[in-house]
Design a protein around this motif. Structure first.
Motif, mmCIF file in Angstrom:
data_model
loop_
_atom_site.group_PDB
_atom_site.id
_atom_site.type_symbol
_atom_site.label_atom_id
_atom_site.label_comp_id
_atom_site.label_asym_id
_atom_site.label_seq_id
_atom_site.Cartn_x
_atom_site.Cartn_y
_atom_site.Cartn_z
ATOM 1 N N TYR A 118 5.520 2.137 -10.650
ATOM 2 C CA TYR A 118 5.642 1.720 -9.246
ATOM 3 C C TYR A 118 5.011 2.750 -8.324
ATOM 4 O O TYR A 118 4.196 2.426 -7.464
ATOM 5 N N PHE A 119 5.378 4.031 -8.489
ATOM 6 C CA PHE A 119 4.847 5.060 -7.606
ATOM 7 C C PHE A 119 3.357 5.287 -7.842
ATOM 8 O O PHE A 119 2.604 5.544 -6.893
ATOM 9 N N LEU A 120 2.909 5.184 -9.085
ATOM 10 C CA LEU A 120 1.482 5.342 -9.372
ATOM 11 C C LEU A 120 0.671 4.231 -8.711
ATOM 12 O O LEU A 120 -0.345 4.492 -8.055
ATOM 13 N N SER A 121 1.116 2.985 -8.866
ATOM 14 C CA SER A 121 0.369 1.866 -8.289
ATOM 15 C C SER A 121 0.416 1.899 -6.767
ATOM 16 O O SER A 121 -0.564 1.582 -6.099
ATOM 17 N N ARG A 122 1.541 2.312 -6.200
ATOM 18 C CA ARG A 122 1.627 2.406 -4.739
ATOM 19 C C ARG A 122 0.679 3.475 -4.209
ATOM 20 O O ARG A 122 0.012 3.289 -3.192
ATOM 21 N N LEU B 53 -6.271 1.224 -13.086
ATOM 22 C CA LEU B 53 -6.463 0.973 -14.520
ATOM 23 C C LEU B 53 -6.828 2.259 -15.252
ATOM 24 O O LEU B 53 -6.337 2.519 -16.360
ATOM 25 N N GLY B 54 -7.683 3.079 -14.628
ATOM 26 C CA GLY B 54 -8.054 4.341 -15.251
ATOM 27 C C GLY B 54 -6.869 5.277 -15.397
ATOM 28 O O GLY B 54 -6.722 5.959 -16.417
ATOM 29 N N ALA B 55 -6.011 5.312 -14.375
ATOM 30 C CA ALA B 55 -4.819 6.157 -14.449
ATOM 31 C C ALA B 55 -3.878 5.682 -15.547
ATOM 32 O O ALA B 55 -3.276 6.500 -16.264
ATOM 33 N N LEU B 56 -3.751 4.363 -15.703
ATOM 34 C CA LEU B 56 -2.897 3.830 -16.772
ATOM 35 C C LEU B 56 -3.486 4.137 -18.142
ATOM 36 O O LEU B 56 -2.753 4.446 -19.093
ATOM 37 N N GLU C 196 -10.073 0.529 -5.947
ATOM 38 C CA GLU C 196 -8.709 1.053 -6.088
ATOM 39 C C GLU C 196 -8.017 0.449 -7.302
ATOM 40 O O GLU C 196 -7.256 1.129 -7.999
ATOM 41 N N TYR C 197 -8.287 -0.810 -7.573
ATOM 42 C CA TYR C 197 -7.730 -1.459 -8.759
ATOM 43 C C TYR C 197 -8.243 -0.770 -10.021
ATOM 44 O O TYR C 197 -7.479 -0.526 -10.970
ATOM 45 N N LEU D 259 -1.373 -9.021 -4.250
ATOM 46 C CA LEU D 259 -1.466 -8.084 -3.131
ATOM 47 C C LEU D 259 -2.487 -8.552 -2.111
ATOM 48 O O LEU D 259 -2.258 -8.491 -0.901
ATOM 49 N N ARG D 260 -3.631 -9.044 -2.589
ATOM 50 C CA ARG D 260 -4.645 -9.544 -1.666
ATOM 51 C C ARG D 260 -4.123 -10.758 -0.897
ATOM 52 O O ARG D 260 -4.369 -10.899 0.302
ATOM 53 N N ASP D 261 -3.396 -11.650 -1.599
ATOM 54 C CA ASP D 261 -2.834 -12.820 -0.935
ATOM 55 C C ASP D 261 -1.817 -12.433 0.132
ATOM 56 O O ASP D 261 -1.648 -13.148 1.126
ATOM 57 N N ALA D 262 -1.125 -11.297 -0.083
ATOM 58 C CA ALA D 262 -0.120 -10.830 0.880
ATOM 59 C C ALA D 262 -0.738 -9.996 2.000
ATOM 60 O O ALA D 262 -0.024 -9.372 2.777
ATOM 61 N N LYS D 263 -2.084 -9.973 2.084
ATOM 62 C CA LYS D 263 -2.807 -9.267 3.140
ATOM 63 C C LYS D 263 -2.677 -7.755 3.030
ATOM 64 O O LYS D 263 -2.773 -7.024 4.026
ATOM 65 N N VAL D 264 -2.446 -7.247 1.807
ATOM 66 C CA VAL D 264 -2.534 -5.813 1.575
ATOM 67 C C VAL D 264 -3.990 -5.514 1.229
ATOM 68 O O VAL D 264 -4.506 -6.033 0.246
ATOM 69 N N PRO D 265 -4.698 -4.705 2.028
ATOM 70 C CA PRO D 265 -6.138 -4.518 1.830
ATOM 71 C C PRO D 265 -6.460 -3.663 0.610
ATOM 72 O O PRO D 265 -6.778 -2.480 0.717
ATOM 73 N N VAL D 266 -6.389 -4.271 -0.567
ATOM 74 C CA VAL D 266 -6.658 -3.581 -1.822
ATOM 75 C C VAL D 266 -8.081 -3.889 -2.261
ATOM 76 O O VAL D 266 -8.476 -5.056 -2.313
ATOM 77 N N SER D 267 -8.828 -2.861 -2.604
ATOM 78 C CA SER D 267 -10.211 -3.063 -3.032
ATOM 79 C C SER D 267 -10.309 -3.021 -4.546
ATOM 80 O O SER D 267 -9.409 -2.522 -5.238
#
Length: 391
Positions: free
Chosen positions: A41-45, A25-28, A20-21, A9-17
């Motif tokens: 999919y919906f949770l990670s999005r 992990l906590g939600a999973l 948030e990661y 995601l970072r390589d694709a220029k999606v500004p993920v911190s």
């Protein structure tokens, strides 16, 4: 696997911190997605994407990391497969014994065979065991059965046996110049938010409690005011006449603003503000509010936002008595200037496409009155208006 997803995601220029990661992990860890890929999919999005403009990039990365949607193009040369070859006409239904007799080609053989089929096949195929087609037992195509195959052109899973999926993707980037609806309007309005702790001290201050307890030697509970959006907005909405063409956008903006701002007041006007405005269109003639009362009621810390097409006779702005509905003793420009003198942070949102502004004289006049702070009612325009209002 999840670390690979994060870095992709970072390589694709999606500004993920990283924060948030860790939230993901906590939600999973708490089982919010279970073992359902769609729920994951919906949770990670939800956890990782902050702006709708990045949704398409997220989908592409998700497809690559977890489904392999994009890797097929690296295995074979791109080729256009005619739609009529893949059209679903018949399906062959096999018994479990017949399915058991079919043998998988294996990973390497599968791709080598696909390359040969793409080079050799000249027409549509249906119901067989060799060519790219529909139905049958071929490992390539749609609506058939094979223990290991490449699904091409099928609208979803049937037997869950495909090892690769060749999808025709229809995603595209969100256009910042498109007119906006209620949902992404709310997201755009959040750029105006400025948080401050105001009101009674009712929220537990955990850090302060720990520090005070350590200092005192006993539990010393500390409270603090709740953190709230401190921005105050005064919304002036143009109604009637040519604004009827833009009523859906105006309603969406009003709905979004009410949900985003605690301190929000609104008034209606027609074409240009004059000596009175109103809060109910049903009673606009008998329940008007003098504009001077509005100026006296709301402090200069309010952000003033006009929503209107500014499309009217130039006389409505420049001349006493020029209003289309009543005799105004003072020109609209005089009342506009009074508003702007009291509310220095102001902007005008215009639903008319910006490329058309030059064809209407009154739009240019209003744009000059508001010192160039007129913006189109688009995602990009609303973002520019928010920057002007928070300076």
């Amino acid at each position: 696997m999840l670390l690979q997803f994060f870095t992709a995601l970072r390589d694709a220029k999606v500004p993920v911190s990283l924060k948030e990661y860790l939230i993901l992990l906590g939600a999973l860890d708490r089982g919010l997605a279970g073992h359902d890929v769609e729920a994951f999919y919906f949770l990670s999005r939800t956890a990782l994407v902050k702006d709708e403009a990045h949704l398409d990039r997220f989908d592409r990365v998700f497809g690559t990391v977890f489904k392999g949607l994009q890797t097929l193009g690296e295995a074979v040369e791109p080729a256009a497969i005619p739609e009529e070859w893949l059209r679903k006409l018949t399906e062959k239904y096999l018994t479990e014994a017949e399915k058991a007799e079919l043998k998988a080609l294996g990973w390497d053989t599968l791709f080598e065979t696909l390359k040969q089929r793409l080079a050799e096949q000249k027409g549509r195929h249906q119901g067989g065991s060799k060519w790219i087609g529909t139905g049958g037992t071929s490992p390539f195509g749609a609506y058939g059965y094979n223990p290991e195959g490449i699904r091409i052109g099928q609208d979803g899973n049937r037997n869950f046996r495909a090892v690769k999926v060749w999808d025709k993707r229809e995603f595209k980037d969100l256009d910042d110049d498109r007119e906006i609806g209620a949902r992404n309007l709310r997201l755009a309005l959040r750029r105006l938010r400025r948080f401050a702790r105001t009101g009674a001290a009712e929220e537990l201050d955990l850090d302060g409690t720990i520090r005070a307890s350590a200092r005192q030697g006993y539990i010393d509970v500390k409270l603090r005011p709740e953190r709230r959006n401190a921005v105050k907005v005064l919304l002036f909405l143009d109604v009637g006449g040519s604004m009827d063409w833009h009523i859906a956008q105006a309603e969406a903006l009003f709905s979004a603003a009410r949900s985003e701002f605690k301190h929000l007041a609104h008034y209606y006007f027609h074409n240009c503000p004059y000596e009175a405005v109103w809060t109910e269109n049903r009673r606009r003639h008998e329940a008007q509010t003098p504009l001077l009362d509005v100026i006296r009621t709301y402090g200069s810390d309010y952000r003033l936002v006009f929503v209107g097409d500014a499309s009217m006779s130039p006389y409505e702005i420049a001349t006493p008595g020029g209003s289309v509905e009543h005799w105004n003793a003072e020109a609209g420009a005089v009342w506009m200037q009074r508003l702007l003198d009291h509310f220095p942070k102001a902007a005008w949102l215009n639903p008319v496409p910006e490329t058309h502004w030059g064809y209407t004289q009154s739009i240019g006049m209003m744009q000059r009155l508001i010192a160039g702070r007129m913006f189109p009612l688009t995602l990009d325009g609303l973002d520019a208006a928010a920057r002007a209002l928070v300076r």
